[in-house]
Design an enzyme around this catalytic site. Structure first.
Site, mmCIF file in Angstrom:
data_model
loop_
_atom_site.group_PDB
_atom_site.id
_atom_site.type_symbol
_atom_site.label_atom_id
_atom_site.label_comp_id
_atom_site.label_asym_id
_atom_site.label_seq_id
_atom_site.Cartn_x
_atom_site.Cartn_y
_atom_site.Cartn_z
ATOM 1 N N SER A 1 51.727 64.382 3.421
ATOM 2 C CA SER A 1 52.561 63.232 3.743
ATOM 3 C C SER A 1 53.184 63.425 5.117
ATOM 4 O O SER A 1 53.443 64.561 5.548
ATOM 5 C CB SER A 1 53.660 63.142 2.686
ATOM 6 O OG SER A 1 54.662 62.263 3.115
ATOM 7 N N TYR B 1 60.696 67.146 -2.144
ATOM 8 C CA TYR B 1 59.342 66.580 -2.203
ATOM 9 C C TYR B 1 58.538 67.012 -0.975
ATOM 10 O O TYR B 1 57.422 67.534 -1.083
ATOM 11 C CB TYR B 1 59.421 65.045 -2.290
ATOM 12 C CG TYR B 1 58.112 64.372 -1.953
ATOM 13 C CD1 TYR B 1 57.012 64.479 -2.792
ATOM 14 C CD2 TYR B 1 57.972 63.633 -0.768
ATOM 15 C CE1 TYR B 1 55.799 63.866 -2.462
ATOM 16 C CE2 TYR B 1 56.775 63.023 -0.443
ATOM 17 C CZ TYR B 1 55.682 63.144 -1.285
ATOM 18 O OH TYR B 1 54.486 62.552 -0.963
ATOM 19 N N LYS C 1 54.994 69.515 -0.347
ATOM 20 C CA LYS C 1 53.796 69.199 0.453
ATOM 21 C C LYS C 1 53.597 70.275 1.532
ATOM 22 O O LYS C 1 52.482 70.732 1.778
ATOM 23 C CB LYS C 1 53.936 67.823 1.121
ATOM 24 C CG LYS C 1 53.962 66.670 0.144
ATOM 25 C CD LYS C 1 52.592 66.458 -0.485
ATOM 26 C CE LYS C 1 52.614 65.366 -1.527
ATOM 27 N NZ LYS C 1 51.447 65.357 -2.390
HETATM 28 P P1 NAD Z 1 51.181 57.900 -7.884
HETATM 29 O O1 NAD Z 1 52.385 58.425 -8.573
HETATM 30 O O2 NAD Z 1 50.822 56.474 -8.083
HETATM 31 O O3 NAD Z 1 49.917 58.798 -8.206
HETATM 32 C C1 NAD Z 1 50.008 60.165 -8.498
HETATM 33 C C2 NAD Z 1 49.315 60.405 -9.805
HETATM 34 O O4 NAD Z 1 49.355 61.772 -10.141
HETATM 35 C C3 NAD Z 1 49.967 59.649 -10.945
HETATM 36 O O5 NAD Z 1 48.974 58.904 -11.618
HETATM 37 C C4 NAD Z 1 50.530 60.742 -11.839
HETATM 38 O O6 NAD Z 1 50.510 60.364 -13.203
HETATM 39 C C5 NAD Z 1 49.614 61.907 -11.530
HETATM 40 N N1 NAD Z 1 50.198 63.217 -11.734
HETATM 41 C C6 NAD Z 1 51.393 63.695 -11.292
HETATM 42 N N2 NAD Z 1 51.549 64.967 -11.656
HETATM 43 C C7 NAD Z 1 50.420 65.326 -12.339
HETATM 44 C C8 NAD Z 1 49.993 66.523 -12.980
HETATM 45 N N3 NAD Z 1 50.749 67.601 -13.004
HETATM 46 N N4 NAD Z 1 48.800 66.520 -13.595
HETATM 47 C C9 NAD Z 1 48.009 65.408 -13.600
HETATM 48 N N5 NAD Z 1 48.381 64.254 -13.013
HETATM 49 C C10 NAD Z 1 49.565 64.225 -12.392
HETATM 50 O O7 NAD Z 1 51.388 58.190 -6.328
HETATM 51 P P2 NAD Z 1 50.550 57.718 -5.085
HETATM 52 O O8 NAD Z 1 51.402 56.834 -4.278
HETATM 53 O O9 NAD Z 1 49.224 57.272 -5.482
HETATM 54 O O10 NAD Z 1 50.444 59.100 -4.299
HETATM 55 C C11 NAD Z 1 49.318 59.947 -4.417
HETATM 56 C C12 NAD Z 1 49.563 61.196 -3.608
HETATM 57 O O11 NAD Z 1 49.827 60.816 -2.265
HETATM 58 C C13 NAD Z 1 50.768 61.989 -4.063
HETATM 59 O O12 NAD Z 1 50.465 63.343 -3.962
HETATM 60 C C14 NAD Z 1 51.832 61.607 -3.058
HETATM 61 O O13 NAD Z 1 52.768 62.630 -2.892
HETATM 62 C C15 NAD Z 1 51.024 61.395 -1.806
HETATM 63 N N6 NAD Z 1 51.669 60.479 -0.881
HETATM 64 C C16 NAD Z 1 52.056 59.256 -1.280
HETATM 65 C C17 NAD Z 1 52.696 58.407 -0.392
HETATM 66 C C18 NAD Z 1 53.161 57.049 -0.835
HETATM 67 O O14 NAD Z 1 54.010 56.482 -0.174
HETATM 68 N N7 NAD Z 1 52.645 56.489 -1.915
HETATM 69 C C19 NAD Z 1 52.911 58.807 0.931
HETATM 70 C C20 NAD Z 1 52.483 60.061 1.309
HETATM 71 C C21 NAD Z 1 51.855 60.886 0.391
#
Ligand code: NAD
Length: 701
Positions: free
Chosen positions: A135, A163, A167
């Site tokens: 991120s 958080y 990362k």
């Molecule tokens: P999201 O919460 O929609 O998706 C993450 C998924 O991971 C969820 O479905 C959750 O149920 C699953 N999960 C969490 N912990 C788990 C575990 N221990 N075992 C199995 N499944 C698990 O989030 P997103 O927005 O799709 O983000 C995806 C990735 O991108 C994340 O790692 C997030 O940190 C990163 N990210 C997101 C953003 C954003 O703004 N959405 C920005 C930068 C980085």
């Protein structure tokens, strides 16, 4: 070495952790579009299986799903043991900055331990390619350095919350692991800026549980009335309009960035690598610019209020995406306006995301087997219908709380050998084919005989034992629910018919009108032609609440004209005769008694008699073909169809846990054994390029 699945030894899979989530689900869609096979693992902590179910319908592709927590290493191991995994895209993680400051230990445990378990298994099973969701948060406040806006990958890191620390730590772990075995590992670290928008289909999108943390989902909830107003945190920054500047990226562009990174890893042949890429647009937008774009998309100026600055916010965090452009050959193609338009489509079509009021599901075999579900639509209303993935079967119909059809409580009931096809979708070929023989394009075919000397209901290729994908469940209007199932009837295994079919079964439940519409559609995607005839095999007992048999049911039909049968061979002679049965204009109905009259005959619908179309749904109007009523329960049923005939079967040979005459079936369809009768044959041959279609409606009063 990784073990191969016995059925698909040659396929290589991308394991997508967190693939049920927002970015993960969009990436799965892109992966499939680009020819990759996917396995999704997710603990559904912040998502729903519905996204996977919808992805299957969207992509017309089977997606293997594991409901597993990454921290449970032994469960995770099963995936590595069972599948030939080639690479991993690792989305799984907790992601809410604010929450991470409240419960940091949960964030460290989940994000870091989960990643460690994953990496250990990758090492053990020699899976060496990983794309990691990092991120822009890892940069922290990049404005603390001169000349670091737009932010390049070289910008010193300095996350400012737990958080971001997780990362940052995972990036370090990946670097250390790479340093330890430089030849083996290929790691792509993708630092996302602000993902927004939804899939243009409107089928998948962000489904934040609770109060959204991000600007766009929050505005969407204000627009549909779920939240009162938008809070804009500060308008006294040194920007065009005083609000902070961020780099927003359409989630579909972001998903494509993962394909570009994966291809880059695939193409890096000789040595390993561990490298970071920013995924951003390179264009900054202020909060009020995004607000305006969203208002334009939804056609309304949603209420907002300027409040004080939020702790930790800074003026400008825009990406320098040049490295991704130069090395991954990737750049954004969509803009904020596109994202707002797609988000609005997703929001209006799914105002409560994947959570639909009135829809419940339960496992019909073992827990966590998401292909074995019973899904009820209209739960808690006067008209509830339950469907199974197995056979896209109608498991139950409840009218004013009373069940009026036969059905089993679990999948095992439907899989009994002496099946009565209860509630099932019948295909590829409903009813009998004489001696199981037919010719098509000059070639003779022999099907397995399973009914006297004939093949009935498709023989071993029968749909009632096949697992349909989906369903895509939607609530497009008040009182209306739809469930769309998909079957890829491919391959020779358990399929004696020629060619590969994509089959859609769509159910439309209108809880106010108490109607269930069934729409069948099939398309031949491989091969020249196939015989086809589909129907539904529900057994009705409108008095089930009072008695085990339907005795006393009053029946009338559209026509007493019926196919003459060679009773020895139990197939039609080709002639049409008249049978004793009450028609709509008869003075009295036919009353179905305890033992008589017994019917297992097809009747001909006058206005549809001459049908030659393979797609009756397209050109034919619905015709009412049967009306049934039980004076004790006072429940009535009308059956409508676009088809030329309907079989009435009084269930005199019912078995498989039921006894004769517990339910009667009315099965609209094409002529019995049409494939072997010149005058009817055309309507049951689906050629490449044509679409098979038909409709049936059950209407209750
Ligand atoms: P999201 O919460 O929609 O998706 C993450 C998924 O991971 C969820 O479905 C959750 O149920 C699953 N999960 C969490 N912990 C788990 C575990 N221990 N075992 C199995 N499944 C698990 O989030 P997103 O927005 O799709 O983000 C995806 C990735 O991108 C994340 O790692 C997030 O940190 C990163 N990210 C997101 C953003 C954003 O703004 N959405 C920005 C930068 C980085």
């Amino acid at each position: 070495m990784t073990q191969h699945t016995p059925t698909q030894p040659q396929k290589k899979y991308v394991l997508v952790t967190g693939g049920a989530g927002y970015i993960g689900s969009h990436t799965v869609a892109e992966l499939i579009e680009n020819g990759y096979e996917c396995i999704v693992v997710d603990n559904l902590d912040n998502s729903s299986y519905e996204s996977v179910s919808r992805l299957q319908i969207l992509t017309k592709h089977k997606i293997t799903f594991y409901h597993t927590d990454l921290c449970d290493k032994e469960e995770l191991r099963k995936i590595f043991v069972n599948h030939n995994i080639d690479s991993v895209i690792h989305f799984a993680g907790l992601k809410a900055v604010g929450e991470s400051t409240q419960i940091p230990l949960k964030y460290y445990r989940n994000n870091i331990l989960g990643t460690l378990a994953l990496l250990e298994l990758m090492q053990e099973y020699h899976v060496e390619k990983l794309v990691f969701s990092s991120s822009a948060t890892v940069y922290g406040d990049a404005t603390r350095f001169p000349d670091m806006i737009p932010i390049p990958e070289e910008c010193p890191l300095g996350p400012t919350n737990p958080y971001g620390n997780t990362k940052y730590t995972i990036e370090k772990i990946l670097n250390d692991l790479y340093e330890s075995e430089k030849k083996n590992w290929k790691f792509a670290i993708l630092r996302y800026f602000n993902p927004i928008g939804a899939h243009p289909s409107g089928l998948i999108g962000e489904d934040p549980l609770g109060i959204p943390n991000n600007l766009l989902p929050y505005m969407a909830q204000v627009a549909v009335g779920r939240r009162e107003k938008l809070n804009v945190f500060g308008n006294d920054y040194d920007s065009r309009d005083g609000t902070p500047i961020r780099d927003y990226i359409h989630v579909v562009d972001l998903a494509k960035g993962h394909i570009a990174a994966l291809k880059y890893l695939d193409n890096t042949k000789s040595e390993g690598l561990c490298r970071e890429w920013n995924l951003g647009s390179g264009t900054g937008s202020t909060v009020l610019e995004v607000y305006r774009a969203f208002c334009d998309a939804c056609g309304d100026d949603i209420p907002y209020e300027i409040t004080g600055r939020r702790a930790g916010d800074v003026l400008n965090l825009t990406a320098k995406p040049d490295r991704a452009t130069n090395e991954l050959h990737w750049k954004t193609e969509l803009n904020v306006a596109d994202a707002c338009k797609d988000l609005w489509k997703w929001t209006t079509e799914n105002p409560f995301g994947y959570q639909l009021k009135g829809v419940v599901d339960k496992f019909a075999a073992q827990k966590d087997d998401f292909e074995s579900r019973f899904i009820t639509l209209g739960e808690g209303t006067k008209f509830e219908v339950t469907f199974a993935n197995l056979g896209a079967t109608i498991v139950d119909i409840k009218v004013d709380g009373q069940s009026v059809v036969l059905g089993y409580k679990d999948e095992a009931g439907y899989l009994q050998e002496d099946t009565a096809y209860i509630g099932a979708t019948i295909g590829r070929y409903a009813n009998r084919i004489a001696k199981g023989k037919y010719t098509l394009n000059g070639k003779e075919y022999q099907l397995t005989i399973n009914n006297g000397e004939n093949c009935n209901h498709g023989g071993p290729s029968t749909f009632h034992t096949k697992k349909f994908m989906g369903p895509l469940v939607q609530n497009p209007k008040k009182d209306i629910f739809t469930a769309e199932f998909l079957l890829l009837d491919f391959g020779k295994e358990l399929n004696e018919f020629p060619g590969d079919l994509i089959i859609h079964v769509k159910y439309i439940v209108n809880v106010a009108e108490k109607t269930l519409d069934i729409e069948y559609q099939a398309e031949l995607v491989n091969g020249e032609a196939t015989p086809i005839n589909m129907t539904n095999h529900t057994y009705f007992n409108l008095n089930k609440v009072n008695k085990e048999t339907f005795a006393g049911t009053e029946l009338r039909v559209a026509s007493a004209r019926s196919l003459d049968m060679d009773m020895k061979r139990v197939v039609p002679t080709g002639k049409i005769i008249t049978r004793e049965i009450a028609t709509f204009d008869s003075s009295k109905p036919t009353v179905l008694g305890e033992k008589t009259p017994d019917y297992d005959y097809a009747f001909v619908i006058d206005e549809n008699e001459k049908i030659t179309d393979v797609n009756t749904a397209k050109r034919r109007k619905l015709t009412t073909v049967a009306k049934a009523y039980h004076p004790e329960s006072k429940i009535g049923l009308e059956i409508l169809t676009t088809e030329p005939t309907f079989q009435i079967y009084t269930g005199d040979w019912l078995s498989a846990g039921y006894t004769p005459r517990q339910g009667f079936a009315v099965e609209p369809g094409r002529y019995v054994d049409a494939i072997n009768h010149e005058q009817w044959r055309e309507s049951v041959i689906l050629k490449r390029g044509d679409v098979y279609g038909s409709k049936i409606v059950y209407r209750f009063t």
